[in-house]
Write a protein that holds these residues in place. Structure first.
Motif, mmCIF file in Angstrom:
data_model
loop_
_atom_site.group_PDB
_atom_site.id
_atom_site.type_symbol
_atom_site.label_atom_id
_atom_site.label_comp_id
_atom_site.label_asym_id
_atom_site.label_seq_id
_atom_site.Cartn_x
_atom_site.Cartn_y
_atom_site.Cartn_z
ATOM 1 N N HIS A 164 156.641 -2.362 -116.904
ATOM 2 C CA HIS A 164 155.694 -1.490 -117.574
ATOM 3 C C HIS A 164 156.025 -1.260 -118.756
ATOM 4 C CE1 HIS A 164 154.044 2.822 -117.889
ATOM 5 N NE2 HIS A 164 153.432 1.841 -118.359
ATOM 6 N N GLY A 165 157.386 -0.980 -119.325
ATOM 7 C CA GLY A 165 158.081 -0.839 -120.737
ATOM 8 C C GLY A 165 157.585 -1.949 -121.400
ATOM 9 N N GLY A 166 157.766 -3.265 -120.701
ATOM 10 C CA GLY A 166 157.518 -4.499 -121.508
ATOM 11 C C GLY A 166 155.978 -4.847 -121.765
ATOM 12 N N ALA A 167 155.104 -4.490 -120.857
ATOM 13 C CA ALA A 167 153.870 -4.719 -121.118
ATOM 14 C C ALA A 167 153.141 -3.805 -121.919
ATOM 15 C CB ALA A 167 153.029 -4.327 -119.407
ATOM 16 N N ILE A 168 153.667 -2.569 -122.271
ATOM 17 C CA ILE A 168 153.085 -1.697 -123.019
ATOM 18 C C ILE A 168 153.784 -1.612 -124.550
ATOM 19 C CG2 ILE A 168 152.123 -0.063 -121.539
ATOM 20 C CD1 ILE A 168 154.272 1.636 -121.983
ATOM 21 N N PHE A 169 154.755 -2.676 -124.847
ATOM 22 C CA PHE A 169 155.905 -2.737 -125.684
ATOM 23 C C PHE A 169 155.132 -2.762 -127.143
ATOM 24 C CE2 PHE A 169 159.170 -4.760 -128.494
ATOM 25 C CZ PHE A 169 159.941 -3.563 -128.614
ATOM 26 N N PRO A 170 154.021 -3.768 -127.238
ATOM 27 C CA PRO A 170 153.261 -3.691 -128.539
ATOM 28 C C PRO A 170 152.622 -2.401 -129.011
ATOM 29 C CG PRO A 170 152.983 -5.663 -127.112
ATOM 30 C CD PRO A 170 153.719 -4.785 -126.391
ATOM 31 N N GLU A 171 152.060 -1.819 -128.068
ATOM 32 C CA GLU A 171 151.652 -0.440 -128.371
ATOM 33 C C GLU A 171 152.476 0.522 -128.825
ATOM 34 O OE1 GLU A 171 148.842 2.437 -129.290
ATOM 35 O OE2 GLU A 171 148.557 0.223 -129.060
ATOM 36 N N THR A 172 153.486 0.182 -127.988
ATOM 37 C CA THR A 172 155.013 1.340 -128.290
ATOM 38 C C THR A 172 155.289 1.047 -129.868
ATOM 39 O OG1 THR A 172 155.550 1.081 -125.956
ATOM 40 C CG2 THR A 172 157.179 1.897 -127.621
ATOM 41 N N LEU A 173 155.533 0.068 -130.118
ATOM 42 C CA LEU A 173 155.795 -0.230 -131.763
ATOM 43 C C LEU A 173 154.694 0.286 -132.539
ATOM 44 C CD1 LEU A 173 157.453 -3.806 -131.472
ATOM 45 C CD2 LEU A 173 158.665 -1.663 -131.429
ATOM 46 N N ARG A 174 153.470 0.038 -132.198
ATOM 47 C CA ARG A 174 152.454 0.549 -133.048
ATOM 48 C C ARG A 174 152.673 2.015 -133.230
ATOM 49 N NH1 ARG A 174 149.062 -3.310 -129.918
ATOM 50 N NH2 ARG A 174 148.805 -5.134 -131.161
ATOM 51 N N TRP A 175 152.800 2.656 -132.105
ATOM 52 C CA TRP A 175 153.018 3.986 -132.038
ATOM 53 C C TRP A 175 154.164 4.500 -132.916
ATOM 54 C CZ3 TRP A 175 156.203 7.916 -130.412
ATOM 55 C CH2 TRP A 175 155.787 9.205 -130.379
#
Length: 410
Positions: A265-276
């Motif tokens: 899960h953390g990997g799947a949302i990692f790009p959005e995590t970095l944007r945030w």
């Protein structure tokens, strides 16, 4: 391969039935025309803070880096799990894509494994679990200076982030908590906020900073099927962290998935995590953009839970230019709202306590409350947060949903 790394990588790569739906997206795949950074492997065996240990680490340098400008820096614990090109996170590839699009700053990544030692069987726990500044000092006094021999790094906390998984997520939070002047941004995947005299202490410590929160931004991710061991329940522990961060009014985001103790899960949302995490860093696309009133204008059905009793009401928000006005209707009738604002995803407003609620806030012998204020995190068509009273250090839960077709405040 060290036993600790075999264990970590098995957790990272095991998605299980509940994590199977999480797969890396387009920003986690190499893209045509996107310059690729370079990853090099290094070894550190001269530690004074952790004597007689050897640490493997990898350094990612983006194609856009030049010595003329200091680069931002992100440090990852259990670094091999994050740097693997075919792993669940694929941080270097994500960095390539987001830096190319201007959605994060030019950033050097440092991916460091726990130390290997003949004298301590479990260096990972020895380094990651204690609530002290030892690991932060290890990074600041040894690893970063070593990398700075070759690269120009920012020395401002606003340009430094730190992250990790499980105990590595705990260590990352601890480093920022102990040294907020060095690390201002934390990414915690399936963090270990558990163990007696361990990470389980953080919710209380965070709550104590209400009114004076530390200058850190925190991204938490966990799964509903995370570990449940003698040391604690990881899912409940992360929920406790979210509650504490909200209570103390931190800049945080929490994403709960359905997975277990892995990075799917953390990997799947990692790009959005970095944007945030990097959303307002100077030069990043979108930084400096003022929150649009349209995100909150409309009619919201809301519920406030006070001592187990749900109080239903309607919040109507209108905009005149960039200025917001609001009206609250509940069982007491129409209530005037004052001092309303919406900034960086947080909606706040104040109103005079209606007669039916005044005594909720007062202990025997105390004066009843006169002014109530809200702190609400807006996400799409919903918000959630807290209602509190001036001078009273406790919260009641608030949630709301915007009615469809009311974005003009009708």
């Amino acid at each position: 391969m060290p036993i600790f790394l075999i264990t970590v990588l098995s957790l990272v790569l095991a998605t299980g039935a509940n994590g199977a739906e999480y797969v890396p997206g387009v920003d986690s795949e190499p893209q045509e025309g996107v310059p690729k950074g370079v990853v090099t492997k290094h070894t550190w065996d001269a530690s004074r803070i952790y004597p007689d240990t050897t640490h493997d680490y990898w350094v990612y340098v983006p194609a856009q880096y030049t010595d003329a400008e200091p680069a931002c820096v992100m440090v990852f614990q259990d670094g091999q799990a994050y740097v693997m090109p075919e792993g669940p996170v694929r941080a270097p590839t994500v960095f390539d894509n987001l830096i190319h699009k201007g959605e994060m700053p030019v950033t050097i990544g440092i991916f460091i494994n726990p130390g290997a030692s003949e004298h301590v069987d479990d260096q990972r726990s020895a380094q990651y679990v204690p609530l002290s500044d030892a690991y932060a000092r290890f990074l600041l006094e040894e690893i970063l200076p070593e990398v700075e021999k070759d690269y120009n790094l920012v020395d401002d906390a606003n340009g430094r982030a730190i992250g990790g998984m499980s105990d590595g997520g705990l260590a990352s939070f601890t480093a920022a908590w102990e040294r907020p002047g060095a690390f201002s941004k934390v990414i915690s995947h399936i963090g270990s906020y558990t163990r007696l005299r361990g990470g389980s202490e953080y919710p209380y410590l965070i709550r104590k900073t209400r009114g004076n929160p530390k200058p850190i931004r925190v991204f938490l991710q966990d799964g509903m099927n995370d570990l449940n061991l003698t040391e604690g329940n990881w899912t409940l522990a992360n929920l406790g962290m979210e509650s504490a961060l909200m209570f103390a009014r931190y800049d945080y985001r929490f994403e709960m998935g359905t997975g277990g103790h892995d990075l799917a899960h953390g990997g799947a949302i990692f790009p959005e995590t970095l944007r945030w995490i990097w959303r307002d860093y100077p030069g990043v696309n979108g930084s400096g953009v003022v929150s649009s009133p349209d995100a909150v204008v409309g009619r919201w059905d809301m519920v406030t839970n006070i001592f187990g009793k749900d109080l239903h009401g309607t919040l109507t928000i209108s905009a005149v230019g960039d200025a917001l006005t609001a009206r609250l209707d509940d069982e007491d009738g129409e209530i005037e709202v004052s001092a309303i604002s919406f900034e960086d995803g947080i909606l706040t407003y104040e109103y005079g306590a209606p007669q039916s609620q005044k005594n909720y806030w007062a202990k025997p012998g105390e004066a009843s409350a006169s002014t109530l204020n809200t702190w609400l995190k807006v996400k799409g068509e919903t918000f959630q947060g807290a209602l509190s009273s001036e001078g009273k250090i406790f919260d009641f839960a608030v949630r709301g949903e915007r009615r469809s077709g009311t974005t003009e405040g009708d």
